[in-house]
Scaffold this active site. Sequence first.
Site, short mmCIF file in Angstrom:
data_model
loop_
_atom_site.label_atom_id
_atom_site.label_comp_id
_atom_site.label_asym_id
_atom_site.label_seq_id
_atom_site.Cartn_x
_atom_site.Cartn_y
_atom_site.Cartn_z
N TYR A 195 43.95 31.75 34.54
CA TYR A 195 43.59 33.00 35.21
C TYR A 195 42.79 32.69 36.47
O TYR A 195 41.78 31.99 36.43
CB TYR A 195 42.77 33.87 34.25
CG TYR A 195 42.25 35.14 34.90
CD1 TYR A 195 43.14 36.03 35.53
CD2 TYR A 195 40.90 35.47 34.88
CE1 TYR A 195 42.68 37.19 36.13
CE2 TYR A 195 40.43 36.62 35.47
CZ TYR A 195 41.33 37.48 36.10
OH TYR A 195 40.87 38.64 36.70
N HIS A 231 44.66 39.38 39.06
CA HIS A 231 44.68 40.82 39.36
C HIS A 231 44.49 41.04 40.85
O HIS A 231 43.69 40.35 41.48
CB HIS A 231 43.55 41.53 38.61
CG HIS A 231 43.63 41.39 37.13
ND1 HIS A 231 42.79 40.60 36.39
CD2 HIS A 231 44.50 41.93 36.23
CE1 HIS A 231 43.10 40.65 35.11
NE2 HIS A 231 44.15 41.45 34.98
#
Lengths: 946, 191
Positions: free
Chosen positions: B80, B119
């Site tokens: 991530y 994101h």
Amino acid sequence: MVQADGAGRSLPRKENDLFKSIVKFYETKQYKKGLKAADAVLRKFPNHGETLAMRGLVLNCLERKAEAYDHVKRGLKADMRSHVCWHVYGLLHRSDRRYTDAIKSYKQALRIDGENIQILRDLSLLQVQMRDRHGFLETRKELLRLKPNNKMHWIAYALANHLCDAKETAIQVIDAYSNSQEERSATYEDSELALYRNTILEEMGRYDEALAHLEATKPLIVDVRSWRERRAEMLLYTRRQRRRRSEEEDDDDESSTTSEEAARSAWIELLSSTEASGDNYFYHRGLQLAVLPEVSAARCREIMRTQRACELPTDAIELSFEQVERLDETYASLATRFPRGEAFLWIPLTYAPRGPAFERMLDSTIRRLTKRGAPALGSSLERLWEPKAGEVVSGRSRGREACELTLRLADAHVASLREKGRYGGDPNGGGTVLEPPTSLLWVSYLRAHCLEWLGDLEAALETIDECIRHTPSAVDLYEKRARLLKRSGDAAEAAEAMDSARTLDLADRYINNKATKYLLRAGRVADARRTAALFTRPEGGDSEMHLREMQATWYELEIGRALAARGDVGPALKKFVAVHKHFADFVDDQFDFHTYCVRKMTLRAYVSVLRFEDRIRGHAAFRRSALAAARVYLGLYDAKVSETRADAERVEPEAEITENDAAAAKARAKRNKQRQRKARAREARAAREGDNLDAPSADASKPKQQHQEDDDPEGLKLLAESRPPLVEASDLATQLAEFAPSRPETHALAFDVAERTGKILLAVRALSRLDQRCVAAKYDKLDGFYAPEAALVDRLSRFVVVFGRAALADGVVARVARTQIARLCGGGGDEEDLGKLVVAKIRAFAADSPVLPSRVAAATALARLEPAATDATAWVLDAALEEHPSRKPLGVKHFENALRALKLDIRADPETVDAFRATAARRFPRAPAFFLPDDDNNNNNKTPPH
Amino acid sequence: MGERPTLDVSFGDIHTQNVQQLRKLNEHTFPVKYLDKFYQEIPTLSKDFTQFAYYGGFVVGAICGRLEPMPDSTTKKRLYIMTIGVLVAYRECGIGRKLLEYLLENASKHPEVALVYLHVQTNNETALHFYAKAGFEKVGKIEGYYKRIDPPDCFVLCKPIHLDTTDPARITAALGLPTDTTATTAAAAAD
């Protein structure tokens, strides 16, 4: 080390062998065995002097000082006629650094056995350590006479002659030695000896001979670089010497042009010899002088020997148009040959005359270096903004003018880089690719530097904040911001800012030290200690002790001042004394080199170390610590005096104390105090000696280097053990007079001591020296401030107060004092009215030097003599508004000092004080010292930074 | 105007000694503020996925990636990217791309890394374009992901590294997203 021959006197064979074994065990450091052997002898002959002495020497190595001294003294008593006992006594003294006593003992030993090589050698080491040059020469001569086949004795004798300035003999000794050598080859030793001989020739001014000698010894040389440097240097001097002679003889010197060429190419060769040598300013100095054959040999040599760091001959020599062209051509051709050599591009800027060419050069320097990312550019340019004393200023763009020009150029580039991503007025149109973002950053940084120098601190802060928004990760920018806050007079905010800069890179010792220093300036001693401790060894003990071991003088000075400022006298003194000890250590550190360097034949380095050590106490750190310590001692003395005076007033409330009576009372009080202190010091000394007998002295324990806890962190012991404050202060003043004779603060201190001891002639001498010996400082008008004269008028007025009556007395002393003071006041006038003369001198000085610190000194002095005079305060107020047209504006400290003086010394009326405060506040809006009394509710307890 | 120069950056580790520089960088780069916990975690992460970019001696950008367990696998991990940022003045000089390349290259050397994801705020066209060029694809959208900035929604972008499937459903499952891409709020916050 100790010779057993002929020793072990009158012992039977078995014990005699045992005695010899003690010596052997001592020399091989088998101390335990040595003790055993000594005990064996002493069992049978308990009063055998030499054995007792040897046992003492062994005990000394086992750190059992008290027993050691006891044994050696008993040994001496038992056998006064033994050279061994005296020699051992000398060794003991030497190990405790009592060199003078050691020399005495050795000489005693030599009286008994005058040809003892070992003792002679030990003596010679002490003599050179103590700089008894002629004694050293005698001892070396004796050694050479006794053992002429030892090579070292020849070398040391030559060296001793050199140190005694008998250079001719030194050369002869070296030659005699060299001629006795069967074969000389390119070994380090022969090479070094040849180069050493060459330096002596040079010191004698025999340049032709030196040059010839270099050529002749070339095959022997292994240090080729040194040889080439020396040759290039000799080429500078010889041709000039020859030319001068030929001019005198009206002779045509044909070789002149070729030798000029030879000098030039020798220096160019050196400059291009390695990647880094293009930045070697020693070589650049040589090159410049080679290009300027007009400069005399003597001047050349002076420049080559005295200039340091990045100083250049052209800084000090006014150049004709034609000379500038010649230099420019040289540098231009070198810059093309060595495109990576920055110095070839930079140096022409430093001597260029004022004008468009200079501006173009400055502009291209700014482009080149900001593009490369050079935070130090501003600091480098300061040499133009702030020329040093003796530098050529006329015809060159210097001072504010140069700084303002830099700012203008930087401004244009900032605007253009912001708008177009290119430098302003880019001559090449800039190509298709834009500048990297760092170009804007560093031009802006330079802009901040200019604004800072010009005193526009608010604009500088704004600029640096822009830089921080541009590259918020750059520690340098926060450091600059902290510095700007400090200069704005806000020490507390500055410390905060520097400390937060520190957190950005916890592995950076530099920023850690800066934060420590700023915290100290803000009076945050505990925080500073914690911060400094971060970079000390964590494993052992007290970080303060560790910093002392590392000889971190800057830290000790800073923390000492911070402690003194808040009245922590003992701890402060401890720090200053620690700095003194470091210098004693530096001097002591030579000792090992006396044997080593002669043995290894590193003679050039050795002589330069000796000369360096001779001057070492002239170093700023020593000066500052001595001065700070002396000020503390004077403060202690004054506190005692006023205490005593208060006591006296309580007893006799009706007794009125006039100024002169006060001086007498001072002297009386001083005598009493001194008597008390002497008694106390005697006790302390006795106690200390008692201590020493058991514990190893601080110095002797040094090799152990264990992290001990400081047993006297508050400095109470130190205070108790020191002599009366005035004696300590006067001792420090004497040291300063020896090692820093051209500094105004040295003689100001000498006066301050004499003023308190009541010695009128010493006071007069201090004043004359202040006037005469500080010539360099006098013309070093960096901020238009005549420091020696300011100190002089201040002390002159105090002289009148303290010695005024004494100087009017009959007798030689008073007459001499009167005449001298009158002379210092400019001569003429009535010697009987010194007060009037001094006042005239003060007024003349105030008129002559309109800058703030001079005016404050003058006003303080005037207020002391004529409290009713009104012009004193006006001088200060006028100066506060005055701006020097070409110099760097005054820093905030001068304003803080002025405000303090107005309130406390000049005792100006409240309106005047407030008017000054308001003026200062306009210039330094962030400085708490100038806040209105209403807004500084938090700042009352803050001591202004010193 | 000319073209922006390509800057020759070098990389350096982020450790406890210099992590405050990351804080300064982030404060000047992102609209959201990261908590102390974030700066405590960063120095503990693998230097393969967490790096400073230096230009001219100063930090000008940083990438912070963290290995996370995959919900449906015991051997595989997902990587991530918590932050990737370059100082405003140093943008469009190829630094972000080099930071991302650094991370992707190291990821490809770790066989357990199945995919990289991150994101992006839905209106951040520049970032979306930047990741698209690097081979990332939108695999989902989380509404109300951000609490303090507007719009509060984000896209989830993903790039497979050592993934043994091309089934989009498996990917969304691996990222804990509902198979329906117009899913409802996720609990995670930027910090």
